[in-house]
Design a protein around this motif. Structure first.
Motif, PDB file in Angstrom:
ATOM      1  N   GLU A  44       0.830  -1.207   0.000  1.00  0.00           N
ATOM      2  CA  GLU A  44       0.000   0.000   0.000  1.00  0.00           C
ATOM      3  C   GLU A  44       0.861   1.252   0.000  1.00  0.00           C
ATOM      4  O   GLU A  44       0.503   2.265  -0.613  1.00  0.00           O
ATOM      5  N   ARG A  45       2.005   1.181   0.669  1.00  0.00           N
ATOM      6  CA  ARG A  45       2.925   2.332   0.655  1.00  0.00           C
ATOM      7  C   ARG A  45       3.439   2.585  -0.774  1.00  0.00           C
ATOM      8  O   ARG A  45       3.525   3.740  -1.216  1.00  0.00           O
ATOM      9  N   THR A  46       3.777   1.527  -1.505  1.00  0.00           N
ATOM     10  CA  THR A  46       4.248   1.701  -2.885  1.00  0.00           C
ATOM     11  C   THR A  46       3.153   2.302  -3.767  1.00  0.00           C
ATOM     12  O   THR A  46       3.441   3.128  -4.637  1.00  0.00           O
ATOM     13  N   GLU A  47       1.912   1.897  -3.533  1.00  0.00           N
ATOM     14  CA  GLU A  47       0.806   2.473  -4.311  1.00  0.00           C
ATOM     15  C   GLU A  47       0.644   3.957  -4.008  1.00  0.00           C
ATOM     16  O   GLU A  47       0.372   4.759  -4.906  1.00  0.00           O
ATOM     17  N   ILE A  48       0.817   4.312  -2.755  1.00  0.00           N
ATOM     18  CA  ILE A  48       0.733   5.730  -2.373  1.00  0.00           C
ATOM     19  C   ILE A  48       1.860   6.519  -3.030  1.00  0.00           C
ATOM     20  O   ILE A  48       1.648   7.630  -3.539  1.00  0.00           O
ATOM     21  N   GLU A  49       3.077   5.949  -3.037  1.00  0.00           N
ATOM     22  CA  GLU A  49       4.214   6.637  -3.656  1.00  0.00           C
ATOM     23  C   GLU A  49       3.978   6.828  -5.151  1.00  0.00           C
ATOM     24  O   GLU A  49       4.263   7.897  -5.701  1.00  0.00           O
ATOM     25  N   LEU A  50       3.465   5.795  -5.816  1.00  0.00           N
ATOM     26  CA  LEU A  50       3.189   5.912  -7.249  1.00  0.00           C
ATOM     27  C   LEU A  50       2.111   6.957  -7.521  1.00  0.00           C
ATOM     28  O   LEU A  50       2.231   7.761  -8.452  1.00  0.00           O
ATOM     29  N   LEU A  85       9.421  23.710 -11.596  1.00  0.00           N
ATOM     30  CA  LEU A  85       8.554  22.672 -12.174  1.00  0.00           C
ATOM     31  C   LEU A  85       9.371  21.467 -12.624  1.00  0.00           C
ATOM     32  O   LEU A  85       8.984  20.313 -12.407  1.00  0.00           O
ATOM     33  N   ASN A  86      10.530  21.730 -13.266  1.00  0.00           N
ATOM     34  CA  ASN A  86      11.374  20.619 -13.720  1.00  0.00           C
ATOM     35  C   ASN A  86      11.923  19.825 -12.542  1.00  0.00           C
ATOM     36  O   ASN A  86      11.996  18.588 -12.590  1.00  0.00           O
ATOM     37  N   GLU A  87      12.327  20.521 -11.491  1.00  0.00           N
ATOM     38  CA  GLU A  87      12.849  19.820 -10.320  1.00  0.00           C
ATOM     39  C   GLU A  87      11.750  19.019  -9.624  1.00  0.00           C
ATOM     40  O   GLU A  87      12.003  17.940  -9.098  1.00  0.00           O
ATOM     41  N   MET A  88      10.537  19.550  -9.635  1.00  0.00           N
ATOM     42  CA  MET A  88       9.427  18.790  -9.051  1.00  0.00           C
ATOM     43  C   MET A  88       9.166  17.524  -9.857  1.00  0.00           C
ATOM     44  O   MET A  88       8.766  16.490  -9.315  1.00  0.00           O
ATOM     45  N   ASN A  89       9.414  17.586 -11.150  1.00  0.00           N
ATOM     46  CA  ASN A  89       9.284  16.392 -11.981  1.00  0.00           C
ATOM     47  C   ASN A  89      10.321  15.348 -11.574  1.00  0.00           C
ATOM     48  O   ASN A  89      10.023  14.154 -11.455  1.00  0.00           O
ATOM     49  N   ASP A  90      11.577  15.811 -11.335  1.00  0.00           N
ATOM     50  CA  ASP A  90      12.620  14.896 -10.850  1.00  0.00           C
ATOM     51  C   ASP A  90      12.288  14.405  -9.441  1.00  0.00           C
ATOM     52  O   ASP A  90      12.562  13.247  -9.093  1.00  0.00           O
ATOM     53  N   TYR A  91      11.727  15.283  -8.650  1.00  0.00           N
ATOM     54  CA  TYR A  91      11.320  14.919  -7.290  1.00  0.00           C
ATOM     55  C   TYR A  91      10.286  13.782  -7.342  1.00  0.00           C
ATOM     56  O   TYR A  91      10.341  12.827  -6.558  1.00  0.00           O
ATOM     57  N   ALA A  92       9.344  13.896  -8.275  1.00  0.00           N
ATOM     58  CA  ALA A  92       8.350  12.836  -8.450  1.00  0.00           C
ATOM     59  C   ALA A  92       9.012  11.534  -8.877  1.00  0.00           C
ATOM     60  O   ALA A  92       8.621  10.439  -8.454  1.00  0.00           O
ATOM     61  N   GLY A  93      10.072  11.650  -9.708  1.00  0.00           N
ATOM     62  CA  GLY A  93      10.787  10.452 -10.138  1.00  0.00           C
ATOM     63  C   GLY A  93      11.410   9.699  -8.981  1.00  0.00           C
ATOM     64  O   GLY A  93      11.468   8.459  -8.992  1.00  0.00           O
ATOM     65  N   GLN A  94      11.861  10.416  -7.962  1.00  0.00           N
ATOM     66  CA  GLN A  94      12.455   9.750  -6.803  1.00  0.00           C
ATOM     67  C   GLN A  94      11.403   8.965  -6.014  1.00  0.00           C
ATOM     68  O   GLN A  94      11.697   7.920  -5.453  1.00  0.00           O
ATOM     69  N   HIS A  95      10.200   9.469  -5.989  1.00  0.00           N
ATOM     70  CA  HIS A  95       9.131   8.716  -5.322  1.00  0.00           C
ATOM     71  C   HIS A  95       8.774   7.464  -6.128  1.00  0.00           C
ATOM     72  O   HIS A  95       8.391   6.437  -5.544  1.00  0.00           O
ATOM     73  N   GLU A  96       8.924   7.533  -7.437  1.00  0.00           N
ATOM     74  CA  GLU A  96       8.738   6.329  -8.245  1.00  0.00           C
ATOM     75  C   GLU A  96       9.850   5.322  -7.949  1.00  0.00           C
ATOM     76  O   GLU A  96       9.613   4.110  -7.910  1.00  0.00           O
ATOM     77  N   VAL A  97      11.077   5.827  -7.747  1.00  0.00           N
ATOM     78  CA  VAL A  97      12.197   4.948  -7.388  1.00  0.00           C
ATOM     79  C   VAL A  97      11.920   4.261  -6.046  1.00  0.00           C
ATOM     80  O   VAL A  97      12.186   3.058  -5.871  1.00  0.00           O
TER      81      VAL A  97
END
Length: 591
Positions: free
Chosen positions: A30-36, A73-85
């Motif tokens: 469930e934590r992984t689903e929240i991160e995604l 905005l671009n850094e927030m996109n990278d920030y989102a990528g880390q949550h996908e990681v």
């Protein structure tokens, strides 16, 4: 029985341990689903505020504050990528691994308890065999005692034959032998049971318990390691997230308010000089014209013999305003004046003037951007020249590519017909020639504007020197820039910097045209000080003529007399339109 109870307790406890593992796996999933989901929302948020391609928003990103926001905005996109990681690592390192481990743990637990039950059943079987051997030995002993007692009874009885006594004696001996055999079997079974029981309690069961204990300890260690991994997965992305936040901070620190202000200045500076001081008008001498009016009359008179470069008199507020009507015409009734307008020869000029004014109001400017201020016009012309040069380069690149293709076809006819590209090459040549002519045309206009600006700069420098040398003789007659509320502009040069050029047919046509007709009257509800160029001052209660009604921009165009007209806020006047004039005006406007 006690042993069986312990196995039941262990079975319940180990099942609870597996349930804990499965609960932790579900928690991590469930934590992984929240991160995604969080990463997806962050990406959508970043995408939502990204500038649209080929839109006006792209122009805004030349400012440092807008670029800093784009970097955020671009850094927030990278920030989102880390949550996908985080989600991916938790899925692979925790959820997947623990799921496989739980399956193995269930199989191992099942095997251990199967061995335990098997050992328990074996010892129970041995105990049953011992009990059966013991009961048989006991029964045989009792039977031997009864046989012995019967033999002794028969032997003591004198009435019993010798054969019966012998038979009883043999039966007693048989029973004693069977008791001895049962005793031996019982003893052997007892020894075997004791050995099995010793092995069961000191070898087999401890070994099974040891395996169950090791299994349970591995489970506990594994869940602890998974919890460490759970924290480590987050810790691994912290440096990258920190770098993203550092970049956002760096972008914020790169905002340069001075640079942004300078960009605004460069984007909107008009190139006009501020107006000069207003001359004092002496109303104690009503018949005496003021100095400014005299100079204005002179400039009008001079304009016919020596027209100025782009010459427009002060009395003309807009490019589409032509000669004023005489005072006699101004005082005629509205209906008579309008009929005269529709039947007279100059109506074509008035119509042309009206259409030109409406086109400027609607934002359809001329090709040479002459409706813009000098500096803005220079920038627009430069942009147009650069755009045309880029188009020329594209056409030339296509021509070069087709030329190479033609050479290949000539050398290798089997690859294609060389004549098939001649038509396209001719089209490209014509396009390039047209674009070059366009470039020459816009470069000519650009050179003209840059020449004006350089002359103004020189005039300002000379004027400054003159004022420094003759402060008392300087009369503020600076160039004025006139602007209407809709953003169109006309230009008037001062006498110091005006250029004498031959009059053109266009200027003659302009001067021959009549001003706009009146379409009604209005009453000033409030006093309005028309300080900006293109506006007119009115006093409360004053009656004036309406020559153009509000087009939705909040301004109404009025006229006081043949020399005074301009814009006032619509909310400052009460308009009384003539219905016939208004209908015809609207019909002209639609043409």
């Amino acid at each position: 029985m006690k042993q069986k109870d312990q196995f039941d307790n262990l079975e319940k406890h180990t099942q609870w341990g597996i349930d804990v593992l499965e609960k932790f796996i579900k928690f991590v999933k469930e934590r992984t689903e929240i991160e995604l989901s969080y990463a997806k929302q962050l990406r959508n948020l970043s995408k939502k505020y990204q500038p649209k391609k080929n839109s006006k928003e792209e122009e805004e990103y030349r400012y440092t504050s807008a670029r800093a926001f784009l970097a955020t905005l671009n850094e927030m996109n990278d920030y989102a990528g880390q949550h996908e990681v985080i989600s991916e690592n938790m899925t692979s390192l925790i959820t997947g691994e623990l799921t496989r481990y739980v399956q193995e743990l269930k199989q191992e637990r099942k095997s251990h308890f199967h061995d335990g039950r098997k050992a328990q059943q074996h010892i129970e079987t041995c105990w049953k065999q011992l009990e059966a051997s013991k009961r048989r030995f006991e029964r045989d002993c009792k039977e031997a005692d009864r046989a012995q007692q019967y033999f002794e009874k028969m032997d003591a009885d004198i009435n019993v034959t010798k054969a019966d006594v012998e038979k009883a004696r043999q039966q007693a001996q048989l029973r004693h032998q069977m008791a001895e055999d049962s005793k031996a079997e019982y003893s052997s079974t007892l020894q075997k049971f004791n050995s099995e029981q010793h092995d069961h309690y000191y070898t087999h069961i401890p070994h099974i318990f040891q395996k169950i204990q090791e299994m349970e300890e591995r489970r506990i260690v594994r869940i602890g390691e998974s919890m460490k991994t759970f924290a480590e997965v987050d810790r691994q992305v912290i440096p990258i997230i920190g770098k993203c936040l550092d970049e956002i901070t760096k972008a914020a620190e790169s905002i340069d308010h001075k640079n942004d202000s300078q960009l605004v200045i460069e984007a909107f500076k008009s190139g006009f000089e501020p107006p000069g001081d207003v001359d004092f008008e002496d109303f104690t001498q009503p018949m005496k014209r003021t100095v400014s009016e005299s100079s204005l009359s002179n400039s009008r008179a001079d304009g016919k013999s020596e027209p100025k470069f782009g010459g427009k008199s002060k009395g003309k507020l807009w490019p589409f305003i032509k000669k004023n009507k005489s005072p006699k015409q101004q005082k005629e009734p509205l209906s008579h004046r309008f009929n005269e307008f529709m039947t007279s020869k100059p109506k074509i000029h008035c119509f042309r003037s009206l259409k030109r004014g409406l086109s400027l109001k609607l934002g359809a400017g001329p090709e040479d951007f002459s409706n813009l201020p000098p500096e803005q016009r220079r920038k627009k012309l430069q942009q147009k020249v650069d755009e045309l040069n880029r188009d020329i380069q594209k056409e030339m690149d296509q021509r070069d590519a087709l030329t190479k293709m033609k050479d290949v076809y000539i050398k290798n006819p089997q690859m294609g017909d060389a004549a098939s590209v001649d038509h396209r090459l001719a089209e490209l040549g014509q396009n390039i020639e047209k674009l070059r002519l366009e470039v020459q045309k816009f470069e000519g206009w650009l050179a003209e504007v840059e020449g004006r600006l350089s002359m103004r700069s020189e005039a300002r420098r000379q004027s400054g020197l003159y004022e420094a040398q003759n402060p008392s003789a300087v009369n503020s007659c600076a160039q004025d820039r006139e602007s209407s509320p809709d953003g169109s502009y006309t230009e008037e040069q001062s006498q110091e910097t005006e250029m004498k050029v031959p009059a053109t047919d266009f200027d003659d046509e302009f001067d021959d045209e009549e001003p706009l007709p009146t379409i009604g009257t209005c009453k000033a509800l409030y006093t309005f000080e028309g300080q900006n160029e293109g506006t007119i001052s009115v006093a409360e209660g004053e009656m004036l003529y309406v020559i153009e009604e509000d087009k939705g921009d909040g301004w109404t165009r009025i006229r006081r007399n043949e020399d005074e007209e301009g814009y006032v806020p619509t909310s400052y006047v009460e308009v009384y339109l003539d219905k016939n004039a208004k209908d015809v005006y609207k019909s002209l406007e639609k043409i």
